[in-house]
Design a protein around this motif. Sequence first.
Motif, PDB file in Angstrom:
ATOM      1  N   THR A  58     -29.820  66.477  23.353  1.00 12.80           N
ATOM      2  CA  THR A  58     -29.370  66.255  24.719  1.00 12.80           C
ATOM      3  C   THR A  58     -27.939  66.779  24.874  1.00 12.80           C
ATOM      4  OG1 THR A  58     -28.581  64.036  24.106  1.00 12.80           O
ATOM      5  CG2 THR A  58     -30.803  64.200  25.014  1.00 12.80           C
TER       6      THR A  58
ATOM      7  N   GLU B  98     -41.458  59.619  26.700  1.00 18.19           N
ATOM      8  CA  GLU B  98     -41.946  60.690  25.816  1.00 18.19           C
ATOM      9  C   GLU B  98     -41.838  62.107  26.392  1.00 18.19           C
ATOM     10  OE1 GLU B  98     -45.712  61.728  22.888  1.00 18.19           O
ATOM     11  OE2 GLU B  98     -45.817  59.983  24.208  1.00 18.19           O
TER      12      GLU B  98
ATOM     13  N   VAL C 299     -38.376  63.465  25.639  1.00 20.22           N
ATOM     14  CA  VAL C 299     -38.137  63.622  24.205  1.00 20.22           C
ATOM     15  C   VAL C 299     -38.875  64.842  23.659  1.00 20.22           C
ATOM     16  CG1 VAL C 299     -38.517  62.527  21.954  1.00 20.22           C
ATOM     17  CG2 VAL C 299     -37.680  61.163  23.877  1.00 20.22           C
TER      18      VAL C 299
ATOM     19  N   ALA D  76     -38.994  65.373  17.886  1.00 18.81           N
ATOM     20  CA  ALA D  76     -39.394  64.535  19.010  1.00 18.81           C
ATOM     21  C   ALA D  76     -40.068  63.251  18.540  1.00 18.81           C
ATOM     22  CB  ALA D  76     -40.334  65.317  19.926  1.00 18.81           C
TER      23      ALA D  76
ATOM     24  N   VAL E 170     -37.332  60.887  17.169  1.00 25.87           N
ATOM     25  CA  VAL E 170     -36.484  60.326  18.224  1.00 25.87           C
ATOM     26  C   VAL E 170     -37.257  59.268  19.009  1.00 25.87           C
ATOM     27  CG1 VAL E 170     -35.224  60.850  20.334  1.00 25.87           C
ATOM     28  CG2 VAL E 170     -35.091  62.419  18.409  1.00 25.87           C
ATOM     29  N   LEU E 171     -38.509  59.552  19.329  1.00 24.00           N
ATOM     30  CA  LEU E 171     -39.308  58.571  20.065  1.00 24.00           C
ATOM     31  C   LEU E 171     -39.474  57.293  19.260  1.00 24.00           C
ATOM     32  CD1 LEU E 171     -40.893  58.232  22.728  1.00 24.00           C
ATOM     33  CD2 LEU E 171     -42.943  58.929  21.479  1.00 24.00           C
TER      34      LEU E 171
ATOM     35  N   TYR F 133     -36.343  55.288  19.760  1.00 25.36           N
ATOM     36  CA  TYR F 133     -36.303  54.649  21.073  1.00 25.36           C
ATOM     37  C   TYR F 133     -37.307  53.496  21.167  1.00 25.36           C
ATOM     38  CZ  TYR F 133     -33.508  58.663  22.638  1.00 25.36           C
ATOM     39  OH  TYR F 133     -32.533  59.621  22.795  1.00 25.36           O
TER      40      TYR F 133
ATOM     41  N   VAL G 115     -31.397  55.964  24.612  1.00 26.53           N
ATOM     42  CA  VAL G 115     -31.976  56.809  25.649  1.00 26.53           C
ATOM     43  C   VAL G 115     -31.343  56.562  27.016  1.00 26.53           C
ATOM     44  CG1 VAL G 115     -33.849  55.192  26.194  1.00 26.53           C
ATOM     45  CG2 VAL G 115     -34.158  57.661  26.579  1.00 26.53           C
TER      46      VAL G 115
ATOM     47  N   TYR H 177     -31.917  63.970  30.890  1.00 23.64           N
ATOM     48  CA  TYR H 177     -32.124  63.154  29.689  1.00 23.64           C
ATOM     49  C   TYR H 177     -30.865  63.264  28.843  1.00 23.64           C
ATOM     50  CZ  TYR H 177     -33.833  62.543  24.798  1.00 23.64           C
ATOM     51  OH  TYR H 177     -33.989  62.212  23.484  1.00 23.64           O
TER      52      TYR H 177
ATOM     53  N   ASP I   7     -28.408  60.986  25.638  1.00 24.98           N
ATOM     54  CA  ASP I   7     -28.396  59.940  24.619  1.00 24.98           C
ATOM     55  C   ASP I   7     -26.978  59.394  24.533  1.00 24.98           C
ATOM     56  OD1 ASP I   7     -27.978  58.871  21.736  1.00 24.98           O
ATOM     57  OD2 ASP I   7     -30.158  59.047  21.902  1.00 24.98           O
TER      58      ASP I   7
END
Length: 383
Positions: free
Chosen positions: A210, A298, A301, A309, A312-313, A316, A347, A369, A371
């Motif tokens: 991001t 999602e 991400v 991805a 990271v998901l 979160y 997020v 988006y 972070d």
Amino acid sequence: MPENNDHRRVKSKWKRAGVAFAAGTALLFGAVYVNANAATVQSDASAGGAASAAASAAAGDTATTTASSSVSDVVDAANTFLDTLDDDQQSSVLLDFTQANATAWSNLPCGSTCRVGIELSSLSDEQLTAAKAVIKAATGTGTDTGDDQITQILAADDYLGKTATGYGSGNYYLAFLGTPSTSGTWQLHFGGHHLALNLTYKDGEVEGTTPYFVGVEPTSWTGDDGTSYAPLDGMHDAMLNMLAGLSDDELSEAKLSESFSDVLLGPDDDGGFPTTKEGLQVGELTDDQRQLVLDAIEPWVDAADDTTAADVLSTYKSELDDTYISYSGSTDLSAQGDYVRIDGPGVWIEFVCQDGVVYTNQVHYHTVYRDHSTDYGGEFTFS
């Protein structure tokens, strides 16, 4: 004032396994261009290194001493592309990783006045083909996400260009901030109207995905070949489903008192996260509702490569209890000022409907988006 999230950066270190991701949908736009000093681009990828990293991933390791193959793929693609450029082109793309360069992005069609890098329209077909591989290697392989979404955003600008001047897929810019390599810190920086992609790498790992700004006008259209496009429908529908899953009382708690004509943390608003979270705490929701929140997160991400991805998901998901959802306007997400926000320990996502600029009889979408601690890889401090 920005929050101090150093503790979270340590706690939520993403796993970057050495798994080569599948090739994404081929880019549809006419050119994507990257330039830099090929002689200085380094890659230590090897078949043995990739196999070792994959084995580490299978064992569940959260870190590896060798660069993940996905990052090596990006560096290899950059190296191949850079070989196609002359010295002047390389100097336009290979820039210092400074705060000024990293934050030089906008949602507007403002060309080089608000961006750094080389303009796509200045590149040859050979350079374009090599540049496509860089974007594809760095982004996700899903439908309407990652490479496919970026392709459609540029196609949308070509569509606008048929009606209004100043638009087109050639008006996008690509830069490498720092030297692309599997050691050291650098950023892949790409964007134009309705697009800002900022992927930061450090020591062969993805350190930040991001800010990612994406918008589209019109929200859907049909190309000359009959292909239908709606690149942000997945994001829109996921937010719509999240709100539809709330009861009347929950919607009342989630409703913001402010009105929004655009995202709060767009270009030039780095570090401006509200100090107090607003809305409905996800920790109060049922498992089904919590899943709808995760499903809503999602699509943003998934702009990053598939391995990153997923990691990271997962982070979160672990932070959902302390994440808040909120909205302004109506829950239909169909009119000017309809706005949704997801704000967690990490997020930050905003989605807003605006009246059209070119197609004034319909809305178009803006979304960002971010972070809280890993924007630009966490390399800069904003106040």
